[in-house]
Motif scaffolding. Structure first.
Motif, mmCIF file in Angstrom:
data_model
loop_
_atom_site.group_PDB
_atom_site.id
_atom_site.type_symbol
_atom_site.label_atom_id
_atom_site.label_comp_id
_atom_site.label_asym_id
_atom_site.label_seq_id
_atom_site.Cartn_x
_atom_site.Cartn_y
_atom_site.Cartn_z
ATOM 1 N N CYS A 48 0.811 -1.220 0.000
ATOM 2 C CA CYS A 48 0.000 0.000 0.000
ATOM 3 C C CYS A 48 0.844 1.270 0.000
ATOM 4 O O CYS A 48 0.312 2.367 -0.085
ATOM 5 N N CYS A 60 2.907 -3.422 6.287
ATOM 6 C CA CYS A 60 2.464 -2.552 7.366
ATOM 7 C C CYS A 60 1.451 -3.256 8.260
ATOM 8 O O CYS A 60 1.192 -2.820 9.364
ATOM 9 N N CYS A 94 -1.973 -6.536 4.533
ATOM 10 C CA CYS A 94 -1.100 -6.355 3.374
ATOM 11 C C CYS A 94 -0.252 -7.607 3.143
ATOM 12 O O CYS A 94 0.032 -7.970 2.010
HETATM 13 ZN ZN LIG Z 1 0.416 -1.925 3.704
#
Ligand SMILES: [Zn+2]
Length: 71
Positions: free
Chosen positions: A10, A28, A32
């Motif tokens: 992202c 993160c 993800c």
């Molecule tokens: Zn991420």
């Protein structure tokens, strides 16, 4: 100046608590990380898609090879 790593999925900066030792690193969040796994399994990464099993084994460290393929 410290430049923080960014999530490859992202593109957000990794939260400070994820600094090479969290289970979701280098992403993160667990979400993800799952997105990345899904991409692997669905063949979005063409480099994997076009490899034969022999070529794939050639990319792995020896200790991850099946015993019968170790040199
Ligand atoms: Zn991420």
């Amino acid at each position: 100046m410290i430049r923080r790593l960014t999530c490859p999925i992202c593109n957000r900066e990794l939260p400070p608590e994820i600094d090479g030792n969290a289970s979701v690193f280098p992403f993160c969040s667990a979400r993800c990380k799952e997105v990345d796994l899904f991409r692997w399994f669905s063949g979005d990464y063409a480099v994997v898609e076009n490899l034969t099993p022999d070529q794939l084994y050639g990319l792995l460290p020896e200790d991850e090879l099946p015993p019968e393929l170790r040199g």
